[in-house]
Motif scaffolding. Structure first.
Motif, PDB file in Angstrom:
ATOM      1  N   ALA A   9     -24.463  14.641  -6.815  1.00  0.00           N
ATOM      2  CA  ALA A   9     -23.366  15.202  -7.611  1.00  0.00           C
ATOM      3  C   ALA A   9     -23.098  16.624  -7.135  1.00  0.00           C
ATOM      4  CB  ALA A   9     -23.733  15.190  -9.091  1.00  0.00           C
ATOM      5  N   THR A  10     -22.030  16.818  -6.370  1.00  0.00           N
ATOM      6  CA  THR A  10     -21.703  18.142  -5.828  1.00  0.00           C
ATOM      7  C   THR A  10     -20.206  18.401  -5.980  1.00  0.00           C
ATOM      8  OG1 THR A  10     -21.077  17.561  -3.546  1.00  0.00           O
ATOM      9  CG2 THR A  10     -23.453  17.649  -4.054  1.00  0.00           C
ATOM     10  N   PRO A  11     -19.757  19.660  -5.821  1.00  0.00           N
ATOM     11  CA  PRO A  11     -18.323  19.982  -5.917  1.00  0.00           C
ATOM     12  C   PRO A  11     -17.553  19.749  -4.603  1.00  0.00           C
ATOM     13  CG  PRO A  11     -19.736  21.861  -6.493  1.00  0.00           C
ATOM     14  CD  PRO A  11     -20.573  20.880  -5.769  1.00  0.00           C
ATOM     15  N   VAL A  12     -18.160  19.118  -3.608  1.00  0.00           N
ATOM     16  CA  VAL A  12     -17.535  19.014  -2.293  1.00  0.00           C
ATOM     17  C   VAL A  12     -16.199  18.273  -2.352  1.00  0.00           C
ATOM     18  CG1 VAL A  12     -17.756  17.995   0.015  1.00  0.00           C
ATOM     19  CG2 VAL A  12     -19.659  19.268  -0.978  1.00  0.00           C
ATOM     20  N   MET A  13     -16.132  17.147  -3.043  1.00  0.00           N
ATOM     21  CA  MET A  13     -14.891  16.374  -3.099  1.00  0.00           C
ATOM     22  C   MET A  13     -13.756  17.184  -3.710  1.00  0.00           C
ATOM     23  SD  MET A  13     -13.095  13.538  -2.708  1.00  0.00           S
ATOM     24  CE  MET A  13     -14.221  12.165  -2.490  1.00  0.00           C
ATOM     25  N   GLN A  14     -13.988  17.742  -4.897  1.00  0.00           N
ATOM     26  CA  GLN A  14     -12.926  18.447  -5.605  1.00  0.00           C
ATOM     27  C   GLN A  14     -12.550  19.765  -4.939  1.00  0.00           C
ATOM     28  OE1 GLN A  14     -11.117  17.675  -8.542  1.00  0.00           O
ATOM     29  NE2 GLN A  14     -11.893  15.621  -8.169  1.00  0.00           N
ATOM     30  N   THR A  15     -13.528  20.469  -4.410  1.00  0.00           N
ATOM     31  CA  THR A  15     -13.270  21.806  -3.877  1.00  0.00           C
ATOM     32  C   THR A  15     -12.980  21.796  -2.382  1.00  0.00           C
ATOM     33  OG1 THR A  15     -14.633  22.837  -5.595  1.00  0.00           O
ATOM     34  CG2 THR A  15     -14.233  24.121  -3.604  1.00  0.00           C
ATOM     35  N   ALA A  16     -13.923  21.264  -1.587  1.00  0.00           N
ATOM     36  CA  ALA A  16     -13.796  21.326  -0.131  1.00  0.00           C
ATOM     37  C   ALA A  16     -12.724  20.398   0.398  1.00  0.00           C
ATOM     38  CB  ALA A  16     -15.135  20.992   0.523  1.00  0.00           C
ATOM     39  N   LEU A  17     -12.448  19.295  -0.312  1.00  0.00           N
ATOM     40  CA  LEU A  17     -11.434  18.359   0.158  1.00  0.00           C
ATOM     41  C   LEU A  17     -10.115  18.534  -0.587  1.00  0.00           C
ATOM     42  CD1 LEU A  17     -11.980  14.574   0.943  1.00  0.00           C
ATOM     43  CD2 LEU A  17      -9.813  15.516   0.222  1.00  0.00           C
ATOM     44  N   ILE A  18     -10.119  18.307  -1.896  1.00  0.00           N
ATOM     45  CA  ILE A  18      -8.864  18.277  -2.653  1.00  0.00           C
ATOM     46  C   ILE A  18      -8.219  19.659  -2.745  1.00  0.00           C
ATOM     47  CG2 ILE A  18      -7.873  17.869  -4.936  1.00  0.00           C
ATOM     48  CD1 ILE A  18      -9.799  15.515  -5.225  1.00  0.00           C
ATOM     49  N   ALA A  19      -8.963  20.654  -3.207  1.00  0.00           N
ATOM     50  CA  ALA A  19      -8.377  21.987  -3.373  1.00  0.00           C
ATOM     51  C   ALA A  19      -7.998  22.599  -2.028  1.00  0.00           C
ATOM     52  CB  ALA A  19      -9.348  22.905  -4.109  1.00  0.00           C
ATOM     53  N   ALA A  20      -8.885  22.489  -1.043  1.00  0.00           N
ATOM     54  CA  ALA A  20      -8.572  23.047   0.274  1.00  0.00           C
ATOM     55  C   ALA A  20      -7.352  22.370   0.870  1.00  0.00           C
ATOM     56  CB  ALA A  20      -9.775  22.898   1.203  1.00  0.00           C
ATOM     57  N   SER A  21      -7.218  21.066   0.688  1.00  0.00           N
ATOM     58  CA  SER A  21      -6.060  20.339   1.211  1.00  0.00           C
ATOM     59  C   SER A  21      -4.781  20.772   0.509  1.00  0.00           C
ATOM     60  CB  SER A  21      -6.260  18.833   1.050  1.00  0.00           C
ATOM     61  OG  SER A  21      -7.307  18.360   1.859  1.00  0.00           O
ATOM     62  N   ALA A  22      -4.831  20.886  -0.818  1.00  0.00           N
ATOM     63  CA  ALA A  22      -3.641  21.287  -1.571  1.00  0.00           C
ATOM     64  C   ALA A  22      -3.153  22.664  -1.144  1.00  0.00           C
ATOM     65  CB  ALA A  22      -3.941  21.278  -3.071  1.00  0.00           C
ATOM     66  N   LEU A  23      -4.078  23.584  -0.952  1.00  0.00           N
ATOM     67  CA  LEU A  23      -3.699  24.937  -0.553  1.00  0.00           C
ATOM     68  C   LEU A  23      -3.198  24.976   0.885  1.00  0.00           C
ATOM     69  CD1 LEU A  23      -6.627  26.798  -2.304  1.00  0.00           C
ATOM     70  CD2 LEU A  23      -4.197  27.128  -2.806  1.00  0.00           C
ATOM     71  N   GLN A  24      -3.796  24.188   1.754  1.00  0.00           N
ATOM     72  CA  GLN A  24      -3.335  24.167   3.140  1.00  0.00           C
ATOM     73  C   GLN A  24      -1.968  23.507   3.275  1.00  0.00           C
ATOM     74  OE1 GLN A  24      -7.064  22.392   4.722  1.00  0.00           O
ATOM     75  NE2 GLN A  24      -6.992  24.022   6.234  1.00  0.00           N
ATOM     76  N   LEU A  25      -1.727  22.461   2.475  1.00  0.00           N
ATOM     77  CA  LEU A  25      -0.469  21.722   2.584  1.00  0.00           C
ATOM     78  C   LEU A  25       0.678  22.377   1.821  1.00  0.00           C
ATOM     79  CD1 LEU A  25      -1.853  18.084   2.188  1.00  0.00           C
ATOM     80  CD2 LEU A  25      -0.962  19.130   4.279  1.00  0.00           C
ATOM     81  N   GLY A  26       0.373  23.058   0.706  1.00  0.00           N
ATOM     82  CA  GLY A  26       1.454  23.591  -0.112  1.00  0.00           C
ATOM     83  C   GLY A  26       1.306  25.029  -0.538  1.00  0.00           C
ATOM     84  N   GLY A  27       0.151  25.621  -0.283  1.00  0.00           N
ATOM     85  CA  GLY A  27      -0.074  26.984  -0.747  1.00  0.00           C
ATOM     86  C   GLY A  27       0.734  28.022   0.009  1.00  0.00           C
ATOM     87  N   SER A  28       1.086  29.089  -0.665  1.00  0.00           N
ATOM     88  CA  SER A  28       1.775  30.202  -0.032  1.00  0.00           C
ATOM     89  C   SER A  28       0.791  30.975   0.833  1.00  0.00           C
ATOM     90  CB  SER A  28       2.353  31.133  -1.099  1.00  0.00           C
ATOM     91  OG  SER A  28       1.299  31.758  -1.824  1.00  0.00           O
ATOM     92  N   PRO A  29       1.281  31.799   1.762  1.00  0.00           N
ATOM     93  CA  PRO A  29       0.359  32.627   2.554  1.00  0.00           C
ATOM     94  C   PRO A  29      -0.568  33.462   1.684  1.00  0.00           C
ATOM     95  CG  PRO A  29       2.533  32.652   3.544  1.00  0.00           C
ATOM     96  CD  PRO A  29       2.675  31.927   2.233  1.00  0.00           C
ATOM     97  N   ALA A  30      -0.053  33.981   0.583  1.00  0.00           N
ATOM     98  CA  ALA A  30      -0.883  34.797  -0.307  1.00  0.00           C
ATOM     99  C   ALA A  30      -1.968  33.949  -0.963  1.00  0.00           C
ATOM    100  CB  ALA A  30      -0.017  35.459  -1.372  1.00  0.00           C
ATOM    101  N   GLN A  31      -1.606  32.745  -1.401  1.00  0.00           N
ATOM    102  CA  GLN A  31      -2.594  31.858  -2.018  1.00  0.00           C
ATOM    103  C   GLN A  31      -3.667  31.448  -1.014  1.00  0.00           C
ATOM    104  OE1 GLN A  31       0.043  28.790  -3.393  1.00  0.00           O
ATOM    105  NE2 GLN A  31       0.197  29.638  -5.459  1.00  0.00           N
TER     106      GLN A  31
END
Length: 378
Positions: free
Chosen positions: A85-107
């Motif tokens: 049970a680790t945060p890898v799926m939610q943080t390293a995959l989902i959040a990182a992907s969302a920010l890379q695909l849609g995040g602003s430069p500042a985000q």
């Protein structure tokens, strides 16, 4: 087609497998469960950060180690083997992907280095019913003079009970079921108006219901364009489904190995039960399903890194096959262990419980088969 890991990816795989085996064995999950930790494990989070596992899909420039989704898939498969049970799926995959695909430069400048360093964990707050339904969002995001006001409830949000930040899917236009009108927002988990109800889950990984009551977020909290959140959410969920399939492959492989070992050691009527032809056939069925699923997962992981245009189809194939696989193997693991497989002290039951959660996450096998049919005009 042959899918081969690069030398760096192979080293990452070996590191992940060794770490899971030595630091996160199944006994570690039992210890957390017995303490009522509900999947919360700060010490493991720190160790994962030190290994650089949170930054594997983040380019080197913001501070991550870029091994691609293929590399991250190796970590998820390794953790699946021991039900970690680790945060890898939610943080390293989902959040990182969302920010890379849609995040602003500042985000991206603010959050990607924090993800890569393990400083901040995230949770995707999307579903509002008992079943996976990305477009069935009714949570409202009403524009005000300074940003948006969020109101609604999210059900069964993995990691929300210990995440620092939430990525909330809300509706800025239209009604539940509409693709147009979805928007994604960065919301601190401790923001005023956010209530988190921790859940004790059957797989001991934990989750939470999240309630949003007049939660105020600034304009800069919006990920991507308003009303166009589905353009970011859908590819993120494809990656999540692929990553979940990789984890399920690991769980199924471990359950199969455990079953095979038992077949080769348990005697009945004076013979090893592995010598019985009926059980041999069932074991052969599991082995072939494992190998076919491994190919599907490898193809999907590679497609993301190579930027292919059929990622959605491959994601659904991988998740559907992995769901069927983990269901089959976890059932057979319990059944072939006989009475001992039904006891809490034995490990097969833990794999079955985790399998049922894995099957439902990011779309069931039937959901992805229907989706594949729609994508191909059937």
């Amino acid at each position: 087609m042959t899918f081969l890991l690069t030398e760096d990816q192979e080293m990452l795989r070996e590191t992940a497998m060794t770490f899971a085996r030595e630091e996160l064995p199944i006994t570690h999950l039992r210890t957390l469960r017995n303490k009522g930790a509900n999947g919360v494990d700060p010490e493991t989070r720190q160790k994962l950060a030190e290994l650089g596992f949170f930054g594997v899909i983040i380019p080197d420039e913001p501070g991550g180690e870029h091994f691609g989704l293929v590399g991250l898939g190796q970590i998820l498969e390794a953790q699946g083997r021991t039900l970690a049970a680790t945060p890898v799926m939610q943080t390293a995959l989902i959040a990182a992907s969302a920010l890379q695909l849609g995040g602003s430069p500042a985000q991206q400048a603010e959050w990607l280095p924090k993800i890569a360093g393990g400083e901040t964990t995230f949770a995707l707050a999307m579903d509002e019913s008992a079943h996976f339904n990305p477009l069935g969002v009714a949570t409202e995001a009403e524009r005000n003079g300074q940003g948006y006001t969020l109101n609604g409830m999210k059900r069964y949000v993995p990691d929300a009970h210990h995440a620092d930040m939430l990525i909330v899917v809300a509706r800025t236009f239209g009604e539940a079921g509409d693709r147009h009108g979805l928007s994604l927002f960065l919301v601190p988990a401790d923001a005023k108006g956010v209530s988190i109800q921790a859940l004790n889950t059957v797989d001991s990984h934990g989750a939470a219901h999240v309630t949003l009551e007049d939660v105020m977020v600034p304009e800069g909290a919006l990920i991507g364009a308003a009303d166009q959140g589905a353009d970011v959410l859908e590819p993120v969920l494809d990656r999540a489904a692929i990553g979940q399939a990789a984890e399920m492959l690991g769980s199924a492989q471990a359950a199969f190995d455990m079953t095979l070992e038992y077949l080769q050691s348990r005697k009945q009527f004076g013979q090893l039960i592995g010598s019985f032809q009926g059980l041999q056939h069932r074991a052969a069925k599991m082995f072939t399903e494992l190998e076919m699923t491994r190919s599907c997962v490898a193809a999907a992981l590679s497609a993301v890194d190579e930027g292919k245009d059929n990622v959605a189809e491959l994601a659904s194939i991988a998740k559907a096959r992995a769901s069927d696989l983990v269901h089959l193997v976890s059932n057979e693991c319990v059944q072939m262990h006989g009475g001992i497989g039904m006891t809490d002290e034995a490990d097969p039951g833990l794999y079955m419980k985790r399998a049922r959660v894995q099957e439902a996450m990011y779309g069931s096998a039937s959901w992805h088969r229907d989706r594949y049919a729609r994508l191909n005009g059937y």
